[in-house]
Design a protein around this motif. Sequence first.
Motif, PDB file in Angstrom:
ATOM      1  N   GLY A 179      30.353  50.686  30.689  1.00 47.89           N
ATOM      2  CA  GLY A 179      29.815  49.599  31.495  1.00 47.89           C
ATOM      3  C   GLY A 179      30.517  48.274  31.286  1.00 47.89           C
ATOM      4  N   VAL A 180      31.693  48.297  30.680  1.00 45.36           N
ATOM      5  CA  VAL A 180      32.471  47.065  30.488  1.00 45.36           C
ATOM      6  C   VAL A 180      33.208  46.761  31.791  1.00 45.36           C
ATOM      7  N   PRO A 181      33.067  45.552  32.338  1.00 47.93           N
ATOM      8  CA  PRO A 181      33.712  45.230  33.625  1.00 47.93           C
ATOM      9  C   PRO A 181      35.223  45.448  33.577  1.00 47.93           C
ATOM     10  N   GLY A 182      35.763  46.033  34.658  1.00 48.14           N
ATOM     11  CA  GLY A 182      37.203  46.234  34.759  1.00 48.14           C
ATOM     12  C   GLY A 182      37.874  45.079  35.494  1.00 48.14           C
ATOM     13  N   ASN A 183      39.119  45.268  35.855  1.00 45.14           N
ATOM     14  CA  ASN A 183      39.890  44.275  36.611  1.00 45.14           C
ATOM     15  C   ASN A 183      39.958  42.929  35.900  1.00 45.14           C
TER      16      ASN A 183
ATOM     17  N   VAL B 226      42.214  41.854  33.701  1.00 39.54           N
ATOM     18  CA  VAL B 226      43.568  41.310  33.612  1.00 39.54           C
ATOM     19  C   VAL B 226      44.067  40.850  34.972  1.00 39.54           C
ATOM     20  N   SER B 227      43.800  41.637  36.023  1.00 36.38           N
ATOM     21  CA  SER B 227      44.260  41.239  37.355  1.00 36.38           C
ATOM     22  C   SER B 227      43.572  39.965  37.813  1.00 36.38           C
ATOM     23  N   SER B 228      42.279  39.798  37.490  1.00 39.19           N
ATOM     24  CA  SER B 228      41.584  38.561  37.865  1.00 39.19           C
ATOM     25  C   SER B 228      42.113  37.384  37.054  1.00 39.19           C
ATOM     26  N   TYR B 229      42.515  37.650  35.799  1.00 41.95           N
ATOM     27  CA  TYR B 229      43.143  36.596  34.988  1.00 41.95           C
ATOM     28  C   TYR B 229      44.515  36.228  35.560  1.00 41.95           C
ATOM     29  N   MET B 230      45.283  37.256  35.961  1.00 43.45           N
ATOM     30  CA  MET B 230      46.628  36.991  36.475  1.00 43.45           C
ATOM     31  C   MET B 230      46.587  36.206  37.785  1.00 43.45           C
ATOM     32  N   ASP B 231      45.491  36.283  38.529  1.00 46.42           N
ATOM     33  CA  ASP B 231      45.352  35.525  39.770  1.00 46.42           C
ATOM     34  C   ASP B 231      44.899  34.091  39.516  1.00 46.42           C
ATOM     35  N   SER B 232      44.487  33.800  38.285  1.00 42.07           N
ATOM     36  CA  SER B 232      44.040  32.444  37.961  1.00 42.07           C
ATOM     37  C   SER B 232      45.235  31.555  37.658  1.00 42.07           C
ATOM     38  N   TYR B 233      44.977  30.260  37.536  1.00 41.55           N
ATOM     39  CA  TYR B 233      46.084  29.341  37.222  1.00 41.55           C
ATOM     40  C   TYR B 233      46.731  29.731  35.904  1.00 41.55           C
ATOM     41  N   HIS B 234      45.915  30.080  34.898  1.00 43.49           N
ATOM     42  CA  HIS B 234      46.470  30.442  33.592  1.00 43.49           C
ATOM     43  C   HIS B 234      47.455  31.603  33.711  1.00 43.49           C
ATOM     44  N   GLY B 235      47.030  32.652  34.412  1.00 45.71           N
ATOM     45  CA  GLY B 235      47.884  33.822  34.549  1.00 45.71           C
ATOM     46  C   GLY B 235      49.149  33.529  35.333  1.00 45.71           C
ATOM     47  N   LEU B 236      49.004  32.826  36.455  1.00 44.45           N
ATOM     48  CA  LEU B 236      50.171  32.488  37.280  1.00 44.45           C
ATOM     49  C   LEU B 236      51.139  31.589  36.518  1.00 44.45           C
ATOM     50  N   ALA B 237      50.600  30.631  35.776  1.00 46.05           N
ATOM     51  CA  ALA B 237      51.455  29.733  35.003  1.00 46.05           C
ATOM     52  C   ALA B 237      52.200  30.491  33.905  1.00 46.05           C
ATOM     53  N   THR B 238      51.533  31.468  33.294  1.00 46.69           N
ATOM     54  CA  THR B 238      52.181  32.265  32.248  1.00 46.69           C
ATOM     55  C   THR B 238      53.358  33.048  32.815  1.00 46.69           C
ATOM     56  N   VAL B 239      53.146  33.696  33.967  1.00 45.16           N
ATOM     57  CA  VAL B 239      54.239  34.437  34.622  1.00 45.16           C
ATOM     58  C   VAL B 239      55.352  33.479  35.030  1.00 45.16           C
ATOM     59  N   GLY B 240      54.970  32.256  35.398  1.00 47.56           N
ATOM     60  CA  GLY B 240      55.957  31.264  35.797  1.00 47.56           C
ATOM     61  C   GLY B 240      56.739  30.667  34.648  1.00 47.56           C
ATOM     62  N   GLY B 241      56.417  31.067  33.416  1.00 53.86           N
ATOM     63  CA  GLY B 241      57.199  30.614  32.268  1.00 53.86           C
ATOM     64  C   GLY B 241      56.500  29.619  31.371  1.00 53.86           C
TER      65      GLY B 241
ATOM     66  N   HIS C  91      37.057  34.969  35.284  1.00 51.64           N
ATOM     67  CA  HIS C  91      37.101  36.341  35.807  1.00 51.64           C
ATOM     68  C   HIS C  91      36.028  36.512  36.880  1.00 51.64           C
ATOM     69  N   LEU C  92      36.315  37.377  37.848  1.00 45.04           N
ATOM     70  CA  LEU C  92      35.317  37.720  38.850  1.00 45.04           C
ATOM     71  C   LEU C  92      34.571  38.972  38.393  1.00 45.04           C
TER      72      LEU C  92
ATOM     73  N   THR D  55      34.145  41.644  42.334  1.00 43.82           N
ATOM     74  CA  THR D  55      33.453  41.076  43.493  1.00 43.82           C
ATOM     75  C   THR D  55      33.538  39.566  43.439  1.00 43.82           C
ATOM     76  N   HIS D  56      33.315  38.922  44.564  1.00 44.56           N
ATOM     77  CA  HIS D  56      33.385  37.475  44.630  1.00 44.56           C
ATOM     78  C   HIS D  56      32.076  36.852  44.166  1.00 44.56           C
ATOM     79  N   ALA D  57      32.181  35.864  43.313  1.00 44.57           N
ATOM     80  CA  ALA D  57      30.994  35.179  42.809  1.00 44.57           C
ATOM     81  C   ALA D  57      30.325  34.392  43.935  1.00 44.57           C
ATOM     82  N   GLN D  58      29.002  34.192  43.787  1.00 44.33           N
ATOM     83  CA  GLN D  58      28.234  33.536  44.842  1.00 44.33           C
ATOM     84  C   GLN D  58      27.706  32.168  44.398  1.00 44.33           C
ATOM     85  N   ASP D  59      28.249  31.586  43.355  1.00 46.93           N
ATOM     86  CA  ASP D  59      27.804  30.265  42.945  1.00 46.93           C
ATOM     87  C   ASP D  59      28.331  29.217  43.926  1.00 46.93           C
ATOM     88  N   ILE D  60      27.790  28.000  43.841  1.00 47.07           N
ATOM     89  CA  ILE D  60      28.106  26.958  44.805  1.00 47.07           C
ATOM     90  C   ILE D  60      29.585  26.585  44.788  1.00 47.07           C
TER      91      ILE D  60
END
Length: 423
Positions: free
Chosen positions: A228-232, A234-249, A301-302, A306-311
């Motif tokens: 029951g541990v949420p998956g995805n 790493v992919s949700s992290y890689m889509d965040s600014y932190h992940g994208l910035a890391t790939v960008g160097g 992380h999402l 799924t997409h979060a429903q907060d404001i």
Amino acid sequence: MKLSCVDCHKDVTSLAHETPPKKIGCADCHARAEQAYEHSLHAKADKAGKMPAANCADCHGDPHNVLAGGAPQSPANHANIPTTCGRCQGQKFLMEQNGVSAQPFLSYQESVHGRAVENGSMRAAVCTDCHAAHEILPANDAQSPISKFNVPATCGKCHTDIEATFKASIHGQAIARGNTMSPVCTDCHGIHSIKMHTDPNSPVAEQNVSRDTCARCHEGVRLSSEFGVPGNRVSSYMDSYHGLATVGGSVVAANCSSCHGVHNILPSSDPRSTINAAHLDETCGKCHKGATRKFTLTRVHLEDGTHAQDIGSLAVKWIRLIYIVLITLVIGGMLLHNVIVWRGKAVIRRRMQNPRMTRMTTAQRWQHVALLTSFIVLVITGFALKFPESWFAEALGMSEHVRSLVHRVAGVVLIGAGVYHCF
């Protein structure tokens, strides 16, 4: 203690013996070591006749010239153990005869342990520290020090503080319960090829820990379907600014261990966890000085993909839709405007011999230059973040720090041009 000939060759009764002495064993004096050796892989391989397996003399030297383990020239001296084991383990063809690879020994030589021993360290781990000296057992044997459930204690002989921290973590608790899917030291750091975390080839290097090491468990559905541990994650992290910035160097952008910890990983519900609500200010504050409770509400992380429903998430969703509509209308309107103007000028040229028509003042031209330049720079630098592995991001040739600086400067110029235009 010095031994004479007859202490070992007990069948010799006279100085001039007519028959050769019988082959002797070491068990008369070293019964415990002999008993341990009898259970080892070496003894079993030798009995099975698969290959010439190591015996006492192979590791301790010529029986007539055995040196104490502390002697610098002894094959059993700590500093010489890798060389002693390597005489067999490093021989590719010899090992392959029994279906065993020589790569582990070669990897050890390049590891942080092997390098340290080569440089004279008497504390760095050698073969016998992990595999034992006489009773060398396979990893699938529950009594082996390299059995998965024994690895933390084996590494803990040197890394005591880290072992205690790991045992208290979510991973250590799972191992204690017998969960074979939970990682231990070797799952993250490697087995024989352990390298410093600053080495770019290390699985726990900053640029590798999220995308490669943590992803092996936390990206797929294996954990989510079983525990029951949420998956995805790493992919949700890689889509965040932190992940994208890391790939960008970027060398300062947060990775998994920056937030969750290294050996002290605990679920967010645990009051000791670095991602517990009570500690998020401190955790985020390591990079974002002065981070407040409101700052820490931003999702990383999402949930379950799924997409979060907060404001905040809903606002981002609507802003994204509005932005797409605006871009379509602005770019489309600009193209339509240019076509109309071009047609109007073409008509005027046909009607007049020497037409002169001033479309923009000097100030308006400078506004257009600023608008055009800043917009293009924003697009290029923004896309370089969103697609850090694309050809144009590589062609841009900027580090993440420089790219972010240029992007912000272009944003200020664009806002300034808009404010001036309104004025």
